[in-house]
Design a protein around this motif. Structure first.
Motif, PDB file in Angstrom:
ATOM      1  N   TYR A  60      -0.835   4.968  10.170  1.00 18.54           N
ATOM      2  CA  TYR A  60       0.534   5.367  10.544  1.00 18.54           C
ATOM      3  C   TYR A  60       0.679   5.609  12.047  1.00 18.54           C
ATOM      4  O   TYR A  60       1.129   6.666  12.464  1.00 18.54           O
ATOM      5  CB  TYR A  60       0.942   6.603   9.738  1.00 18.54           C
ATOM      6  CG  TYR A  60       1.217   6.255   8.288  1.00 18.54           C
ATOM      7  CD1 TYR A  60       2.476   5.811   7.900  1.00 18.54           C
ATOM      8  CD2 TYR A  60       0.227   6.345   7.322  1.00 18.54           C
ATOM      9  CE1 TYR A  60       2.740   5.469   6.594  1.00 18.54           C
ATOM     10  CE2 TYR A  60       0.484   6.000   6.003  1.00 18.54           C
ATOM     11  CZ  TYR A  60       1.743   5.570   5.649  1.00 18.54           C
ATOM     12  OH  TYR A  60       2.003   5.225   4.344  1.00 18.54           O
TER      13      TYR A  60
ATOM     14  N   ASN B 153      -7.292   5.858  -3.691  1.00 16.32           N
ATOM     15  CA  ASN B 153      -6.476   5.884  -2.479  1.00 16.32           C
ATOM     16  C   ASN B 153      -6.835   7.104  -1.636  1.00 16.32           C
ATOM     17  O   ASN B 153      -6.803   8.240  -2.129  1.00 16.32           O
ATOM     18  CB  ASN B 153      -4.993   5.960  -2.829  1.00 16.32           C
ATOM     19  CG  ASN B 153      -4.111   6.000  -1.579  1.00 16.32           C
ATOM     20  OD1 ASN B 153      -3.957   4.996  -0.893  1.00 16.32           O
ATOM     21  ND2 ASN B 153      -3.549   7.164  -1.277  1.00 16.32           N
ATOM     22  N   GLU B 154      -7.173   6.845  -0.381  1.00 13.45           N
ATOM     23  CA  GLU B 154      -7.411   7.895   0.608  1.00 13.45           C
ATOM     24  C   GLU B 154      -8.339   9.008   0.141  1.00 13.45           C
ATOM     25  O   GLU B 154      -7.991  10.196   0.217  1.00 13.45           O
ATOM     26  CB  GLU B 154      -6.074   8.468   1.103  1.00 13.45           C
ATOM     27  CG  GLU B 154      -5.182   7.388   1.719  1.00 13.45           C
ATOM     28  CD  GLU B 154      -4.126   7.936   2.653  1.00 13.45           C
ATOM     29  OE1 GLU B 154      -3.854   9.143   2.624  1.00 13.45           O
ATOM     30  OE2 GLU B 154      -3.574   7.129   3.435  1.00 13.45           O
TER      31      GLU B 154
ATOM     32  N   ASN C 268      10.182  11.316  -0.227  1.00 15.16           N
ATOM     33  CA  ASN C 268       9.619  10.509   0.845  1.00 15.16           C
ATOM     34  C   ASN C 268      10.586   9.346   1.120  1.00 15.16           C
ATOM     35  O   ASN C 268      11.010   8.664   0.193  1.00 15.16           O
ATOM     36  CB  ASN C 268       8.244   9.994   0.387  1.00 15.16           C
ATOM     37  CG  ASN C 268       7.501   9.203   1.453  1.00 15.16           C
ATOM     38  OD1 ASN C 268       8.062   8.317   2.082  1.00 15.16           O
ATOM     39  ND2 ASN C 268       6.235   9.521   1.643  1.00 15.16           N
TER      40      ASN C 268
ATOM     41  N   GLU D  91      -1.042   0.295   4.036  1.00 15.64           N
ATOM     42  CA  GLU D  91       0.111   1.160   4.291  1.00 15.64           C
ATOM     43  C   GLU D  91       0.340   1.259   5.792  1.00 15.64           C
ATOM     44  O   GLU D  91      -0.601   1.379   6.567  1.00 15.64           O
ATOM     45  CB  GLU D  91      -0.109   2.598   3.762  1.00 15.64           C
ATOM     46  CG  GLU D  91      -0.109   2.727   2.259  1.00 15.64           C
ATOM     47  CD  GLU D  91      -0.250   4.180   1.778  1.00 15.64           C
ATOM     48  OE1 GLU D  91       0.149   5.097   2.528  1.00 15.64           O
ATOM     49  OE2 GLU D  91      -0.774   4.387   0.679  1.00 15.64           O
TER      50      GLU D  91
ATOM     51  N   TYR E   8       2.528   9.430  11.952  1.00 20.66           N
ATOM     52  CA  TYR E   8       1.647  10.612  11.915  1.00 20.66           C
ATOM     53  C   TYR E   8       0.771  10.680  13.159  1.00 20.66           C
ATOM     54  O   TYR E   8       0.285  11.736  13.536  1.00 20.66           O
ATOM     55  CB  TYR E   8       0.772  10.604  10.666  1.00 20.66           C
ATOM     56  CG  TYR E   8       1.555  10.742   9.376  1.00 20.66           C
ATOM     57  CD1 TYR E   8       2.373  11.848   9.157  1.00 20.66           C
ATOM     58  CD2 TYR E   8       1.493   9.768   8.385  1.00 20.66           C
ATOM     59  CE1 TYR E   8       3.103  11.973   7.986  1.00 20.66           C
ATOM     60  CE2 TYR E   8       2.218   9.898   7.216  1.00 20.66           C
ATOM     61  CZ  TYR E   8       3.028  10.997   7.019  1.00 20.66           C
ATOM     62  OH  TYR E   8       3.744  11.105   5.867  1.00 20.66           O
TER      63      TYR E   8
ATOM     64  N   ARG F 192       9.286  16.691   3.883  1.00 18.45           N
ATOM     65  CA  ARG F 192       9.953  15.794   2.932  1.00 18.45           C
ATOM     66  C   ARG F 192      11.369  16.296   2.663  1.00 18.45           C
ATOM     67  O   ARG F 192      11.541  17.477   2.311  1.00 18.45           O
ATOM     68  CB  ARG F 192       9.170  15.741   1.609  1.00 18.45           C
ATOM     69  CG  ARG F 192       7.758  15.169   1.729  1.00 18.45           C
ATOM     70  CD  ARG F 192       7.781  13.661   1.930  1.00 18.45           C
ATOM     71  NE  ARG F 192       6.456  13.090   2.160  1.00 18.45           N
ATOM     72  CZ  ARG F 192       5.962  12.811   3.382  1.00 18.45           C
ATOM     73  NH1 ARG F 192       6.655  13.067   4.479  1.00 18.45           N
ATOM     74  NH2 ARG F 192       4.767  12.276   3.500  1.00 18.45           N
TER      75      ARG F 192
ATOM     76  N   HIS G 227      -0.018   5.003  -7.077  1.00 20.32           N
ATOM     77  CA  HIS G 227      -1.408   5.418  -6.941  1.00 20.32           C
ATOM     78  C   HIS G 227      -1.990   5.692  -8.309  1.00 20.32           C
ATOM     79  O   HIS G 227      -2.666   6.695  -8.523  1.00 20.32           O
ATOM     80  CB  HIS G 227      -1.509   6.685  -6.094  1.00 20.32           C
ATOM     81  CG  HIS G 227      -1.082   6.517  -4.671  1.00 20.32           C
ATOM     82  ND1 HIS G 227      -1.641   5.578  -3.826  1.00 20.32           N
ATOM     83  CD2 HIS G 227      -0.174   7.157  -3.924  1.00 20.32           C
ATOM     84  CE1 HIS G 227      -1.081   5.669  -2.634  1.00 20.32           C
ATOM     85  NE2 HIS G 227      -0.181   6.609  -2.653  1.00 20.32           N
TER      86      HIS G 227
ATOM     87  N   ASP H  21       1.212  12.712  -2.479  1.00 18.96           N
ATOM     88  CA  ASP H  21       2.559  12.773  -1.929  1.00 18.96           C
ATOM     89  C   ASP H  21       3.563  12.109  -2.887  1.00 18.96           C
ATOM     90  O   ASP H  21       4.253  11.163  -2.521  1.00 18.96           O
ATOM     91  CB  ASP H  21       2.524  12.055  -0.566  1.00 18.96           C
ATOM     92  CG  ASP H  21       3.867  12.051   0.132  1.00 18.96           C
ATOM     93  OD1 ASP H  21       4.619  13.031  -0.013  1.00 18.96           O
ATOM     94  OD2 ASP H  21       4.167  11.041   0.809  1.00 18.96           O
TER      95      ASP H  21
ATOM     96  N   TRP I 283       4.451   0.534   3.519  1.00 20.57           N
ATOM     97  CA  TRP I 283       4.682   1.754   2.749  1.00 20.57           C
ATOM     98  C   TRP I 283       6.089   2.215   3.072  1.00 20.57           C
ATOM     99  O   TRP I 283       6.343   2.524   4.211  1.00 20.57           O
ATOM    100  CB  TRP I 283       3.657   2.844   3.080  1.00 20.57           C
ATOM    101  CG  TRP I 283       3.787   3.996   2.138  1.00 20.57           C
ATOM    102  CD1 TRP I 283       4.423   5.184   2.359  1.00 20.57           C
ATOM    103  CD2 TRP I 283       3.265   4.048   0.807  1.00 20.57           C
ATOM    104  NE1 TRP I 283       4.337   5.975   1.245  1.00 20.57           N
ATOM    105  CE2 TRP I 283       3.647   5.304   0.270  1.00 20.57           C
ATOM    106  CE3 TRP I 283       2.548   3.164  -0.009  1.00 20.57           C
ATOM    107  CZ2 TRP I 283       3.320   5.695  -1.036  1.00 20.57           C
ATOM    108  CZ3 TRP I 283       2.224   3.554  -1.287  1.00 20.57           C
ATOM    109  CH2 TRP I 283       2.611   4.810  -1.771  1.00 20.57           C
TER     110      TRP I 283
ATOM    111  N   LYS J  87      10.093   6.626   3.191  1.00 20.60           N
ATOM    112  CA  LYS J  87       9.500   5.463   3.869  1.00 20.60           C
ATOM    113  C   LYS J  87       9.877   4.150   3.199  1.00 20.60           C
ATOM    114  O   LYS J  87       9.394   3.085   3.587  1.00 20.60           O
ATOM    115  CB  LYS J  87       7.986   5.619   3.977  1.00 20.60           C
ATOM    116  CG  LYS J  87       7.594   6.733   4.955  1.00 20.60           C
ATOM    117  CD  LYS J  87       6.138   6.733   5.312  1.00 20.60           C
ATOM    118  CE  LYS J  87       5.800   7.987   6.085  1.00 20.60           C
ATOM    119  NZ  LYS J  87       5.891   9.220   5.258  1.00 20.60           N
TER     120      LYS J  87
HETATM  121  C1  GCB Z   1      -0.312   7.936   2.636  1.00 20.46           C
HETATM  122  C2  GCB Z   1      -0.447   8.004   1.170  1.00 20.46           C
HETATM  123  C3  GCB Z   1       0.886   7.907   0.466  1.00 20.46           C
HETATM  124  C4  GCB Z   1       1.919   8.734   1.200  1.00 20.46           C
HETATM  125  C5  GCB Z   1       2.064   8.197   2.595  1.00 20.46           C
HETATM  126  C6  GCB Z   1       3.073   9.017   3.421  1.00 20.46           C
HETATM  127  O1  GCB Z   1      -1.234   7.645   3.353  1.00 20.46           O
HETATM  128  O2  GCB Z   1      -1.348   7.047   0.655  1.00 20.46           O
HETATM  129  O3  GCB Z   1       0.730   8.354  -0.851  1.00 20.46           O
HETATM  130  O4  GCB Z   1       3.153   8.759   0.540  1.00 20.46           O
HETATM  131  O5  GCB Z   1       0.854   8.251   3.251  1.00 20.46           O
HETATM  132  O6  GCB Z   1       4.231   8.665   3.434  1.00 20.46           O
HETATM  133  O7  GCB Z   1       2.667   9.997   4.009  1.00 20.46           O
END
Ligand code: GCB
Length: 559
Positions: free
Chosen positions: A410, A355-356, A511, A446, A414, A507, A293, A125, A494, A513
């Motif tokens: 999240y 990551n993830e 992003n 995050e 999410y 988006r 990342h 992302d 995050w 956040k």
């Molecule tokens: C996540 C990812 C990050 C994204 C974030 C998001 O879990 O690690 O790279 O930007 O969520 O904002 O969806």
């Protein structure tokens, strides 16, 4: 970073070229070309001759050019860079080639996509800024020179060192404190020692980030032919089931996920932006960030040492979905290059392997076992982690292999958007399960929500500044419960600032956040977070004075 959409969206080769004069007086010195970051695939030519190719975007590589340079006249340095990602790159991307046969219907010749077209979408992302992202150096060194220094130094003053020269010549060294006073001297290419009365390196809030210099001299026939000065610190990282300790004192990570991202130069390194970011991080009361990342610029790592900002350093493996052997080998190589580049930084307290990743897949276990073993073998002084997202404590195949577990969550965004009252119980339940099963320190790396700066809604609604602010407050309530139970070793928002992504229906120009905008102006949430972080940092300071002699913590090295 042009105004040309075709170039912005270009997938494939681009070419950089530059003339460079090396003076004649430098004949007899050895020269190397060093690239700090070429994303993703690069081939380097000198005066039209191909020299080297390199895979992977955020770690340095170099090539010796001594015998190929023209001394006293201009040299043409050419770099071809390709940003195409696929299932065999790290990070992975989804490359699709459309070679659709045109269909003839009546008088019409129809295709669904332009013939021979392709798309490439990264499994991550953030915008896949490509090209030469960081400095390129021409390094000039004596014929015989010091190639590298590795120094492992713990907070009580003992150290182990190794100076590599590629030869068997004599090495003399001394250690200087930050006032340039000599505190130790010795000789030999490798060995160990003890400096009495050292000032340890501390993260901010716990003490001063004292640094020392390891100065090595290479001596050939009683002549000093090369001197190499490497900055390092005396500090120890250990951990128990619940906590991380720095120099035997509990360390709670108060931090951020970030990006190397800015409007004018994308991912291109910029000292002014770096300085602003780290100043803001300090203003917020943070003591830590993760290099989300991918590995960040080397100068930034030096700045972290100097400022006392603790770092979780991450490989470029974001969002892995497939785990074939070839990727594993590339991933291991990247981990080796990361550790090799950053091993002497006291600010780096942990290596993050990925990551993830989709580590619910069975085949991910051997893949990650190989990475964990490599990290431990290369560096016995730092814990190893992976940042989990798509998996949970019930289906993850790899978490037991690690020293510390990081989790991204999240709730309220999410998961259960709009149900802010559920954040508390969902998060506590989720994290407590990881704890119960794996019994390792856990950091939430995050959490958060998008907000468009200036978009206000009362009562709050998604994408408003209010909603982001409220999600953060609700999540903090859960954090405090987890902290009371000794379940949390750190928390990271995050994201630090808004950043660019690829186009997507979720988006809106990237992003959002960030608690700061992309221009680094504070949103409402920044003030909430700042209040909490300054309070936590103050507790750290308090705990330092209070606990030093009163408790003895039980901790262990991982081997
Ligand atoms: C996540 C990812 C990050 C994204 C974030 C998001 O879990 O690690 O790279 O930007 O969520 O904002 O969806």
């Amino acid at each position: 970073m042009t105004a040309d959409a075709t170039l912005r969206d270009h997938i494939g080769w681009v070419w950089y070229e530059k003339m460079h004069i090396v003076p004649e007086r430098d004949v007899g010195m050895r020269h190397f070309l060093r690239f700090s970051s070429v994303n993703y695939y690069g081939t380097v030519y000198l005066n039209g001759q191909e020299l080297i190719s390199h895979v992977g975007g955020h770690l340095p590589f170099e090539v010796e050019v001594t015998d190929r340079l023209l001394y006293g006249s201009a040299n043409k340095i050419t770099v071809a860079v390709n940003n195409t990602l696929s299932w065999s790159t790290i990070p992975q991307g989804d490359f699709n080639y459309y070679n659709l046969q045109p269909k003839v219907i009546g008088n019409w010749t129809l295709t669904r996509a332009p013939e021979g077209a392709f798309t490439d979408i990264g499994n991550f992302d953030f915008f896949n800024y490509a090209g030469i992202l960081r400095s390129v150096y021409i390094i000039k060194v004596p014929k015989k020179h010091i190639k590298d220094i590795h120094i492992m130094a713990e907070h009580r003053g003992s150290f182990i060192y190794e100076v590599s020269t590629g030869d068997v010549d004599e090495i003399e060294f001394r250690i200087l404190d930050d006032d340039e006073n000599e505190v130790y001297s010795g000789s030999g290419a490798e060995g160990k020692g003890q400096v009495d009365g050292v000032r340890p390196w501390w993260p901010r809030g716990m003490g001063n980030p004292s640094l020392y210099v390891f100065e090595a001299k290479l001596i050939v026939n009683s002549q000093v032919v090369d001197i190499y000065r490497e900055v390092f610190g005396f500090r120890t990282v250990t951990w128990s089931q619940d906590k991380i300790f720095i120099n035997d004192r509990p360390f709670y990570c108060i931090g951020f996920g970030m990006h190397e991202d800015f409007e004018i130069h994308g991912r291109g390194f910029d000292r002014a932006v770096m300085t602003k970011d780290l100043n803001l991080l300090e203003w917020m009361g943070g003591n830590c960030y993760r290099t989300t990342h991918y590995p960040y610029d080397e100068e930034r790592m030096r700045e972290n040492d100097r400022r006392g900002i603790a770092i979780i350093a991450e490989t470029p493996a974001v969002g892995l979905k497939g785990f074939p052997k070839a990727n594993n080998l590339l991933h291991i190589k990247m981990l080796e290059d990361l550790v090799s580049r950053d091993k002497n930084h006291p600010s780096i307290i942990m290596w993050s392997l990925a990551n993830e990743p989709h580590t619910e897949k069975k085949e991910s276990r051997n893949y990650f076992k190989a990475l964990v073993d490599t990290a431990h073998a290369l560096d016995p002084t730092r814990p190893v982690t992976t940042v989990y997202g798509p998996t949970n404590s019930g289906n993850d195949q790899t978490a037991d292999l690690l020293d510390i577990i990081c989790v991204n969550r999240y709730y309220g965004w999410y998961i259960n958007m709009g149900s802010l009252d559920w954040v508390n119980s969902s998060l506590i339940y989720d994290i407590a399960q990881w704890k119960e099963i794996f019994r390792k320190p856990i950091i939430i790396t995050e959490y958060g929500a998008d907000s468009i700066s200036g978009l206000n809604q009362e009562p709050s609604i998604d994408f408003s500044e209010q909603y982001q602010n409220e999600i953060i407050m609700k999540t903090h309530e859960a954090f405090d419960v987890l902290r009371q139970q000794n379940i949390l070793a750190g928390e990271m928002i995050w994201n630090f600032a808004d950043f660019m992504t690829g186009m997507s229906t979720t988006r809106a120009v990237g992003n959002h956040k960030g608690v700061f905008t992309r221009n680094r102006q504070a949103k409402m949430a920044a003030y909430t977070l700042r209040k909490r972080y300054l309070g936590l940092l103050d507790q750290t300071e308090h705990a330092r004075q209070y606990t030093t002699h009163r408790y003895r913590y039980h901790y262990h090295y991982h081997h």
